[in-house]
Motif scaffolding. Structure first.
Motif, mmCIF file in Angstrom:
data_model
loop_
_atom_site.group_PDB
_atom_site.id
_atom_site.type_symbol
_atom_site.label_atom_id
_atom_site.label_comp_id
_atom_site.label_asym_id
_atom_site.label_seq_id
_atom_site.Cartn_x
_atom_site.Cartn_y
_atom_site.Cartn_z
ATOM 1 N N LEU A 90 -15.248 -9.844 10.827
ATOM 2 C CA LEU A 90 -14.203 -8.859 10.553
ATOM 3 C C LEU A 90 -14.025 -7.961 11.756
ATOM 4 C CD1 LEU A 90 -12.243 -7.412 8.601
ATOM 5 C CD2 LEU A 90 -14.195 -6.058 7.813
ATOM 6 N N ASP A 91 -12.759 -7.752 12.140
ATOM 7 C CA ASP A 91 -12.429 -6.863 13.260
ATOM 8 C C ASP A 91 -11.361 -5.890 12.787
ATOM 9 O OD1 ASP A 91 -12.179 -5.711 15.741
ATOM 10 O OD2 ASP A 91 -10.778 -7.224 16.485
ATOM 11 N N LEU A 92 -11.655 -4.596 12.832
ATOM 12 C CA LEU A 92 -10.733 -3.544 12.387
ATOM 13 C C LEU A 92 -10.315 -2.697 13.570
ATOM 14 C CD1 LEU A 92 -12.660 -2.430 9.173
ATOM 15 C CD2 LEU A 92 -10.659 -3.921 9.286
ATOM 16 N N THR A 93 -8.994 -2.463 13.699
ATOM 17 C CA THR A 93 -8.465 -1.678 14.819
ATOM 18 C C THR A 93 -7.428 -0.687 14.290
ATOM 19 O OG1 THR A 93 -8.698 -3.596 16.269
ATOM 20 C CG2 THR A 93 -7.361 -1.765 17.081
ATOM 21 N N GLY A 94 -7.535 0.558 14.718
ATOM 22 C CA GLY A 94 -6.538 1.557 14.348
ATOM 23 C C GLY A 94 -6.958 2.397 13.141
ATOM 24 N N ASP A 95 -6.019 3.230 12.693
ATOM 25 C CA ASP A 95 -6.272 4.178 11.602
ATOM 26 C C ASP A 95 -5.409 3.819 10.397
ATOM 27 O OD1 ASP A 95 -6.918 6.294 10.004
ATOM 28 O OD2 ASP A 95 -5.896 7.817 11.206
ATOM 29 N N GLU A 96 -6.026 3.480 9.282
ATOM 30 C CA GLU A 96 -5.284 3.093 8.089
ATOM 31 C C GLU A 96 -4.784 4.286 7.281
ATOM 32 O OE1 GLU A 96 -7.571 1.991 4.379
ATOM 33 O OE2 GLU A 96 -9.068 1.493 5.915
ATOM 34 N N LEU A 97 -5.185 5.506 7.608
ATOM 35 C CA LEU A 97 -4.830 6.671 6.803
ATOM 36 C C LEU A 97 -3.343 6.983 6.842
ATOM 37 C CD1 LEU A 97 -7.813 9.076 7.608
ATOM 38 C CD2 LEU A 97 -7.510 7.549 5.642
ATOM 39 N N THR A 98 -2.625 6.450 7.822
ATOM 40 C CA THR A 98 -1.182 6.701 7.911
ATOM 41 C C THR A 98 -0.366 5.723 7.068
ATOM 42 O OG1 THR A 98 -1.021 5.325 9.901
ATOM 43 C CG2 THR A 98 -1.410 7.682 10.216
ATOM 44 N N TYR A 99 -1.050 4.824 6.356
ATOM 45 C CA TYR A 99 -0.350 3.806 5.563
ATOM 46 C C TYR A 99 -0.495 4.086 4.077
ATOM 47 C CZ TYR A 99 0.452 0.954 9.694
ATOM 48 O OH TYR A 99 0.894 0.504 10.901
ATOM 49 N N GLU A 100 0.549 3.696 3.328
ATOM 50 C CA GLU A 100 0.526 3.882 1.886
ATOM 51 C C GLU A 100 -0.435 2.914 1.221
ATOM 52 O OE1 GLU A 100 4.519 3.444 0.517
ATOM 53 O OE2 GLU A 100 5.068 5.506 1.012
ATOM 54 N N SER A 101 -0.883 3.292 0.015
ATOM 55 C CA SER A 101 -1.851 2.480 -0.709
ATOM 56 C C SER A 101 -1.285 1.102 -1.044
ATOM 57 C CB SER A 101 -2.273 3.203 -1.989
ATOM 58 O OG SER A 101 -3.167 2.414 -2.745
ATOM 59 N N ARG A 102 0.010 1.032 -1.400
ATOM 60 C CA ARG A 102 0.578 -0.265 -1.783
ATOM 61 C C ARG A 102 0.639 -1.218 -0.588
ATOM 62 N NH1 ARG A 102 7.094 0.477 -2.547
ATOM 63 N NH2 ARG A 102 7.522 1.626 -0.636
ATOM 64 N N THR A 103 0.829 -0.682 0.626
ATOM 65 C CA THR A 103 0.824 -1.523 1.820
ATOM 66 C C THR A 103 -0.563 -2.091 2.070
ATOM 67 O OG1 THR A 103 2.619 -0.237 2.821
ATOM 68 C CG2 THR A 103 1.256 -1.562 4.299
ATOM 69 N N LEU A 104 -1.577 -1.229 1.966
ATOM 70 C CA LEU A 104 -2.954 -1.672 2.187
ATOM 71 C C LEU A 104 -3.391 -2.666 1.107
ATOM 72 C CD1 LEU A 104 -4.518 1.774 3.144
ATOM 73 C CD2 LEU A 104 -3.686 -0.014 4.677
ATOM 74 N N THR A 105 -2.955 -2.436 -0.132
ATOM 75 C CA THR A 105 -3.301 -3.355 -1.217
ATOM 76 C C THR A 105 -2.691 -4.731 -0.981
ATOM 77 O OG1 THR A 105 -3.446 -1.517 -2.791
ATOM 78 C CG2 THR A 105 -3.184 -3.731 -3.702
ATOM 79 N N ALA A 106 -1.439 -4.763 -0.508
ATOM 80 C CA ALA A 106 -0.792 -6.040 -0.225
ATOM 81 C C ALA A 106 -1.552 -6.815 0.854
ATOM 82 C CB ALA A 106 0.652 -5.806 0.201
ATOM 83 N N LEU A 107 -2.025 -6.116 1.889
ATOM 84 C CA LEU A 107 -2.801 -6.776 2.944
ATOM 85 C C LEU A 107 -4.139 -7.288 2.395
ATOM 86 C CD1 LEU A 107 -2.134 -4.356 5.934
ATOM 87 C CD2 LEU A 107 -1.167 -6.632 5.582
ATOM 88 N N TYR A 108 -4.751 -6.536 1.496
ATOM 89 C CA TYR A 108 -6.023 -6.968 0.913
ATOM 90 C C TYR A 108 -5.837 -8.229 0.073
ATOM 91 C CZ TYR A 108 -10.243 -6.938 -1.954
ATOM 92 O OH TYR A 108 -11.404 -7.298 -2.597
ATOM 93 N N ARG A 109 -4.776 -8.252 -0.746
ATOM 94 C CA ARG A 109 -4.517 -9.444 -1.555
ATOM 95 C C ARG A 109 -4.223 -10.653 -0.673
ATOM 96 N NH1 ARG A 109 -7.224 -7.893 -5.698
ATOM 97 N NH2 ARG A 109 -6.277 -6.181 -6.904
ATOM 98 N N ALA A 110 -3.534 -10.418 0.439
ATOM 99 C CA ALA A 110 -3.270 -11.520 1.373
ATOM 100 C C ALA A 110 -4.572 -12.043 1.972
ATOM 101 C CB ALA A 110 -2.313 -11.047 2.472
ATOM 102 N N ALA A 111 -5.481 -11.129 2.312
ATOM 103 C CA ALA A 111 -6.774 -11.555 2.857
ATOM 104 C C ALA A 111 -7.556 -12.350 1.819
ATOM 105 C CB ALA A 111 -7.569 -10.328 3.302
ATOM 106 N N GLN A 112 -7.547 -11.918 0.564
ATOM 107 C CA GLN A 112 -8.216 -12.662 -0.498
ATOM 108 C C GLN A 112 -7.665 -14.084 -0.614
ATOM 109 O OE1 GLN A 112 -7.748 -10.025 -3.947
ATOM 110 N NE2 GLN A 112 -9.975 -9.914 -4.081
ATOM 111 N N GLU A 113 -6.337 -14.189 -0.638
ATOM 112 C CA GLU A 113 -5.711 -15.502 -0.794
ATOM 113 C C GLU A 113 -6.021 -16.406 0.394
ATOM 114 O OE1 GLU A 113 -3.670 -18.527 -2.557
ATOM 115 O OE2 GLU A 113 -4.188 -16.577 -3.428
ATOM 116 N N ALA A 114 -5.941 -15.835 1.609
ATOM 117 C CA ALA A 114 -6.214 -16.645 2.802
ATOM 118 C C ALA A 114 -7.663 -17.123 2.825
ATOM 119 C CB ALA A 114 -5.893 -15.842 4.056
#
Length: 396
Positions: free
Chosen positions: A280-304
């Motif tokens: 896992l590689d994380l870059t940047g600050d997620e605090l500027t993003y809405e919860s629904r955007t982050l949730t969509a990325l998480y579900r995409a990671a699960q599916e992939a």
């Protein structure tokens, strides 16, 4: 112009005018040098009483024809004016165009107003020689015209206000219908979202449970410790699946904001074992993003990750999440068997289709492709979602 069917005369104006005319007529009869005939006074009072009765009947909607009512009023006005020696009763004719405005509109009201002025001039011409040379009659004519203008202006304001109120009521009713439709659509959209959440969550965790139980079965005798770890991981995946389903169904707001970095770290830690290495590689600050955007990325990671393990049989997966200034990007790369571009079509699987629909609803894009032919095998899943700027940022 025709008035709105909801326009109604101002109820207090005619009775007030009747009372003023009655007081003026009776006062003139009492102080006049020549005593008024009792019959004339009685007829004068009776005429005003009939006019008041008409007002009460009209207010109770017991009279249907506005034209008949206006004609009866005009006749009674004429009778009262003929019986009144003070001349105050001429003011009653102001009510003719006033009432006509509500019943028939502005054009008819103006015509009836002009007719009242013409009637007054005809009376002067027939019974008052050289009336135009007498200041009292000229003054009465001017005052009558001024009263007509004020009455028509008042009627126009009242009709406009009533029509505006009616339009507002219709607009509010229409808005309520639209709100009901929006609520219905929002409910359907929420149901679809919850269904996708449950599908993605259960699909991922059940796959993980199946893999861990298969591992436990294989290593039960060869490596009891590895089998025990596999059973423990399967138990964690089952518990996590139950928790996420409960969260999706309840659709409650999280007390703690959703953290994609924390969720991905937890996911990678429990997926990694001796058969699959996940980085896992994380870059940047997620605090500027809405919860629904982050949730969509998480579900995409699960599916992939689920596809890489179940279909690609990958042994290594790289997960990279980058939170940029304008968009967030998730890249999941595996070394599995890969698949053709045709199999990555949006209609090829409910998992990929759900991923694309969720990301598209946020204005994002999902790209699924095989790795280059001249390099290692595998699949690269790239998900890009734009950042929704807050109002405070837009006004800077």
């Amino acid at each position: 112009m025709t008035t709105d069917s909801t326009a109604r005369p101002v109820p207090w104006i005619p009775p007030v005018l009747y009372a003023a005319v009655l007081a003026g007529g009776l006062y003139h009869a009492a102080v006049a040098e020549e005593a008024a005939h009792p019959g004339r006074v009685a007829g004068f009072v009776a005429g005003l009483a009939l006019l008041l009765t008409l007002e009460l009947l009209e207010r109770g909607r017991q009279l249907a024809s506005a034209a008949v009512l206006l004609t009866v009023r005009l006749l009674l006005f004429s009778a009262v004016a003929a019986l009144d020696g003070s001349g105050v009763s001429r003011a009653l004719f102001v009510l003719v165009p006033f009432s006509a405005y509500f019943a028939f509109g502005r054009r008819v009201a103006l015509l009836t107003g002009a007719g009242c002025v013409a009637l007054l001039l005809t009376g002067y011409g027939l019974w008052v020689p050289h009336w135009w040379l007498r200041s009292a009659y000229v003054s009465d004519l001017l005052m009558f015209a001024l009263a007509l203008a004020l009455a028509l202006s008042m009627a126009a304001v009242a009709v406009g206000e009533q029509q505006g109120r009616a339009r507002l009521e219709r607009a509010l009713a229409e808005l309520e219908r639209y709100a009901a439709q929006v609520a219905e659509l929002s409910t359907a959209e929420e149901r679809n979202r919850v269904a996708r959440e449950i599908h993605d969550s259960l699909g991922h965790h059940l796959t993980a449970v199946a893999v861990q139980l298969e591992k436990a079965e294989v290593f039960r005798e060869l490596d009891p410790a590895a089998a025990a770890r596999a059973v423990s991981d399967a138990r964690w995946s089952a518990g996590r699946a139950l928790t996420e389903v409960r969260e999706s169904v309840s659709a409650l707001r999280e007390v703690r904001p959703f953290s994609l970095s924390r969720a991905l770290t937890d996911l990678v830690r429990h997926l990694g074992d001796d058969r699959l290495t996940v980085s896992l590689d994380l870059t940047g600050d997620e605090l500027t993003y809405e919860s629904r955007t982050l949730t969509a990325l998480y579900r995409a990671a699960q599916e992939a990750l689920t596809n890489a393990r179940r279909h690609g049989r990958a042994t290594r997966v790289q997960v990279a999440a980058e939170y940029g200034e304008n968009s967030a990007r998730l890249v999941v790369t595996d070394n599995g068997a890969g698949f053709t571009v045709a199999s990555a079509d949006p209609g090829s699987g409910s998992g990929l289709r759900g991923m694309r629909e969720r990301v598209a609803a946020l204005g994002g894009l999902v790209e699924v492709r095989d790795r280059p032919a001249d390099g290692p095998t595998g699949v690269v899943v790239t998900v890009t979602v734009p950042r929704v700027r807050r109002a405070a940022e837009l006004v800077r």
